[in-house]
Design a protein around this motif. Structure first.
Motif, mmCIF file in Angstrom:
data_model
loop_
_atom_site.group_PDB
_atom_site.id
_atom_site.type_symbol
_atom_site.label_atom_id
_atom_site.label_comp_id
_atom_site.label_asym_id
_atom_site.label_seq_id
_atom_site.Cartn_x
_atom_site.Cartn_y
_atom_site.Cartn_z
ATOM 1 N N TYR A 1 3.735 -9.708 -4.522
ATOM 2 C CA TYR A 1 2.818 -9.395 -3.423
ATOM 3 C C TYR A 1 2.960 -7.944 -2.946
ATOM 4 O O TYR A 1 1.975 -7.196 -2.883
ATOM 5 C CB TYR A 1 3.065 -10.367 -2.264
ATOM 6 C CG TYR A 1 2.125 -10.192 -1.093
ATOM 7 C CD1 TYR A 1 0.919 -10.885 -1.041
ATOM 8 C CD2 TYR A 1 2.454 -9.347 -0.030
ATOM 9 C CE1 TYR A 1 0.062 -10.747 0.043
ATOM 10 C CE2 TYR A 1 1.606 -9.201 1.052
ATOM 11 C CZ TYR A 1 0.405 -9.896 1.087
ATOM 12 O OH TYR A 1 -0.439 -9.744 2.161
ATOM 13 N N GLU A 2 4.175 -7.541 -2.593
ATOM 14 C CA GLU A 2 4.368 -6.195 -2.034
ATOM 15 C C GLU A 2 4.007 -5.108 -3.047
ATOM 16 O O GLU A 2 3.462 -4.062 -2.685
ATOM 17 C CB GLU A 2 5.803 -6.016 -1.540
ATOM 18 C CG GLU A 2 6.094 -6.743 -0.241
ATOM 19 C CD GLU A 2 5.167 -6.341 0.903
ATOM 20 O OE1 GLU A 2 4.726 -5.167 0.948
ATOM 21 O OE2 GLU A 2 4.860 -7.208 1.737
ATOM 22 N N ASP A 3 4.321 -5.347 -4.321
ATOM 23 C CA ASP A 3 4.015 -4.359 -5.363
ATOM 24 C C ASP A 3 2.513 -4.199 -5.542
ATOM 25 O O ASP A 3 1.991 -3.076 -5.624
ATOM 26 C CB ASP A 3 4.649 -4.777 -6.697
ATOM 27 C CG ASP A 3 6.165 -4.865 -6.626
ATOM 28 O OD1 ASP A 3 6.744 -4.287 -5.687
ATOM 29 O OD2 ASP A 3 6.760 -5.514 -7.502
ATOM 30 N N VAL A 4 1.810 -5.317 -5.639
ATOM 31 C CA VAL A 4 0.357 -5.282 -5.822
ATOM 32 C C VAL A 4 -0.302 -4.611 -4.620
ATOM 33 O O VAL A 4 -1.165 -3.738 -4.771
ATOM 34 C CB VAL A 4 -0.197 -6.710 -6.035
ATOM 35 C CG1 VAL A 4 -1.716 -6.738 -5.930
ATOM 36 C CG2 VAL A 4 0.250 -7.247 -7.396
ATOM 37 N N LYS A 5 0.111 -4.981 -3.435
ATOM 38 C CA LYS A 5 -0.465 -4.394 -2.217
ATOM 39 C C LYS A 5 -0.190 -2.895 -2.154
ATOM 40 O O LYS A 5 -1.065 -2.096 -1.789
ATOM 41 C CB LYS A 5 0.105 -5.104 -0.986
ATOM 42 C CG LYS A 5 -0.578 -4.708 0.311
ATOM 43 C CD LYS A 5 -0.039 -5.531 1.470
ATOM 44 C CE LYS A 5 -0.730 -5.133 2.773
ATOM 45 N NZ LYS A 5 -0.210 -5.884 3.919
ATOM 46 N N GLN A 6 1.032 -2.513 -2.530
ATOM 47 C CA GLN A 6 1.419 -1.087 -2.521
ATOM 48 C C GLN A 6 0.514 -0.257 -3.410
ATOM 49 O O GLN A 6 -0.007 0.789 -2.997
ATOM 50 C CB GLN A 6 2.871 -0.945 -2.994
ATOM 51 C CG GLN A 6 3.319 0.494 -3.248
ATOM 52 C CD GLN A 6 4.600 0.569 -4.087
ATOM 53 O OE1 GLN A 6 5.453 -0.307 -4.006
ATOM 54 N NE2 GLN A 6 4.717 1.613 -4.905
ATOM 55 N N VAL A 7 0.306 -0.715 -4.638
ATOM 56 C CA VAL A 7 -0.477 0.077 -5.594
ATOM 57 C C VAL A 7 -1.960 0.083 -5.224
ATOM 58 O O VAL A 7 -2.629 1.114 -5.274
ATOM 59 C CB VAL A 7 -0.263 -0.442 -7.032
ATOM 60 C CG1 VAL A 7 -1.255 0.190 -7.997
ATOM 61 C CG2 VAL A 7 1.164 -0.142 -7.482
ATOM 62 N N LEU A 8 -2.503 -1.076 -4.819
ATOM 63 C CA LEU A 8 -3.925 -1.130 -4.469
ATOM 64 C C LEU A 8 -4.242 -0.264 -3.262
ATOM 65 O O LEU A 8 -5.340 0.297 -3.158
ATOM 66 C CB LEU A 8 -4.344 -2.576 -4.190
ATOM 67 C CG LEU A 8 -4.437 -3.510 -5.396
ATOM 68 C CD1 LEU A 8 -4.839 -4.908 -4.947
ATOM 69 C CD2 LEU A 8 -5.434 -2.989 -6.434
#
Length: 404
Positions: A50-57
């Motif tokens: 979750y945090e990784d996907v949100k960070q990049v998007l």
């Protein structure tokens, strides 16, 4: 599993229509930054936490455009598909230009405007359901309701004739191709779509209506604070594709998820006030949402402690991230009352889905009308017999057989 031990094929094959592949949980736990091979044969990096996907998007340094020479091609066709195409570059990707485009177009997709459209949507849904009932059970909920409802709504917003919906569906499928269509067929379909929209805009210039495209034309060109002609044309094409394809599929998946466990449908019948949170939970738990969102890293970064060099193509799997136990309590459980529900089904940051208020409203209206008109609705086949749409960047079910 470490990032260097195994290269998965992506999208990850999965026969279950409504359940996630087992690999998602394994990747989140042991290999959140994974190397994958795309349908094109090119390599990319898959993010599932979750945090990784949100960070990049949400990071404006990373572009949705895959037109750099070292960007991965997504599709099996030679040109690599929509994200690699010239068309993708016409709508501004970032900065003030992108914000300006969103302001101009986004005025048509506010929650206030969507609420005003609710009665129209409800009437369309009622008429479509009545037609399905007259045709007799079993019916196909996707063909009878899921597909036509969003098409009628987006066509009305753009001022294009809804009777051309089968052509739009085919054209959008070719734009979203991963492995289904060949290069020549895609090019021919896109040329037809481009010509259709060119002719439509010419007609709107001659005789404006009360629709989004007429308003964009009336705003003038870039020198007047408006958009260039080609930007209006591609905006029209993009909205037709996005405005029906994803929601049409989501209607079928959402209803299937609720009917697959009858207690969910019964809970909604008992308390229709749960419709809003149920829609959000269906969006979060959609295990068949499609490819995810690609991003091209224009500069190096670090994700989950792993260095990603400049030039990396990253695939953000929002569907996998939406089941992350670090972000959602009891993440695998369908909780009709879950609130807050900060899922990533519509993306995050400056490129989050422009039409999310439209999609939410359509999904809520569909449930309201179905629960009222067809309380005895049930799947007409075992859930194991539901089949996924294959070969496209969006996920869905081929049919949703129902009886009542």
């Amino acid at each position: 599993m470490s990032a260097n031990e195994q290269v998965l094929n992506y999208p990850i094959p999965n026969d279950a229509a409504l359940d996630p592949p087992a690999e998602w949980a394994e990747l989140r736990g042991k290999c959140p930054v994974a190397h994958v091979t795309l349908p094109s044969g090119d390599q990319a990096t898959l993010l599932t936490r979750y945090e990784d996907v949100k960070q990049v998007l949400a990071d404006p340094r990373f572009t949705r455009l895959l037109n750099a020479p070292d960007a991965a091609r997504l599709s099996a066709t030679e040109d690599g598909g929509l994200f690699n195409s010239e068309m993708a570059t016409i709508i501004p990707d970032g900065g003030e230009e992108h914000q300006h485009w969103r302001r101009l177009v986004g005025k048509w997709f506010t929650a206030k405007r969507m609420n005003a459209l609710r009665p129209v949507m409800a009437q369309i849904a009622e008429d479509l359901i009545d037609d399905m009932v007259r045709s007799g059970a079993p019916g196909d909920l996707k063909a009878s309701l899921g597909f036509p409802l969003p098409v009628y709504v987006i066509c009305d917003m753009l001022g294009v004739p809804a009777e051309d919906r089968d052509r739009f569906s085919y054209w959008s499928d070719t734009l979203l191709n991963l492995t289904r269509y060949g290069k020549e067929e895609i090019e021919a379909a896109q040329a037809e779509f481009f010509q259709y929209m060119s002719d439509h805009l010419a007609a709107k210039r001659a005789e404006p209506g009360e629709d989004l495209l007429s308003e964009l034309i009336a705003a003038g060109g870039p020198e007047d604070g408006g958009l260039a002609d080609i930007q209006i044309l591609v905006t029209g094409m993009a909205l037709l594709v996005a405005g029906h394809e994803t929601t049409a599929n989501m209607i079928g998946k959402m209803v299937s998820m609720l009917l697959a466990d009858r207690s969910r449908w019964e809970a909604l019948l008992a308390d229709p006030k749960l419709i809003r949170t149920t829609v959000e939970e269906a969006l979060r738990l959609d295990a068949n949402s499609g490819f995810g969102l690609p991003r091209y890293l224009r500069e190096e970064t670090e994700v989950s402690g792993e260095h990603l060099p400049k030039g990396t193509t990253v695939i953000c799997s929002m569907a996998a991230a939406n089941r992350d136990v670090s972000a959602f309590e009891d993440a695998e459980r369908f909780d009709l009352t879950r609130s807050p529900n900060p899922h990533l089904a519509f993306g995050a940051g400056a490129h989050s889905c422009l039409g999310q208020a439209l999609a939410r409203t359509e999904l809520q209206v569909v449930l309201e009308v179905l629960l009222r008109k067809l309380p005895s609705l049930e799947l007409a086949v075992p859930v194991e017999e539901l089949e996924r749409v294959e070969g496209l960047a969006v996920g869905g079910l081929r049919t949703v057989p129902v009886r009542w």
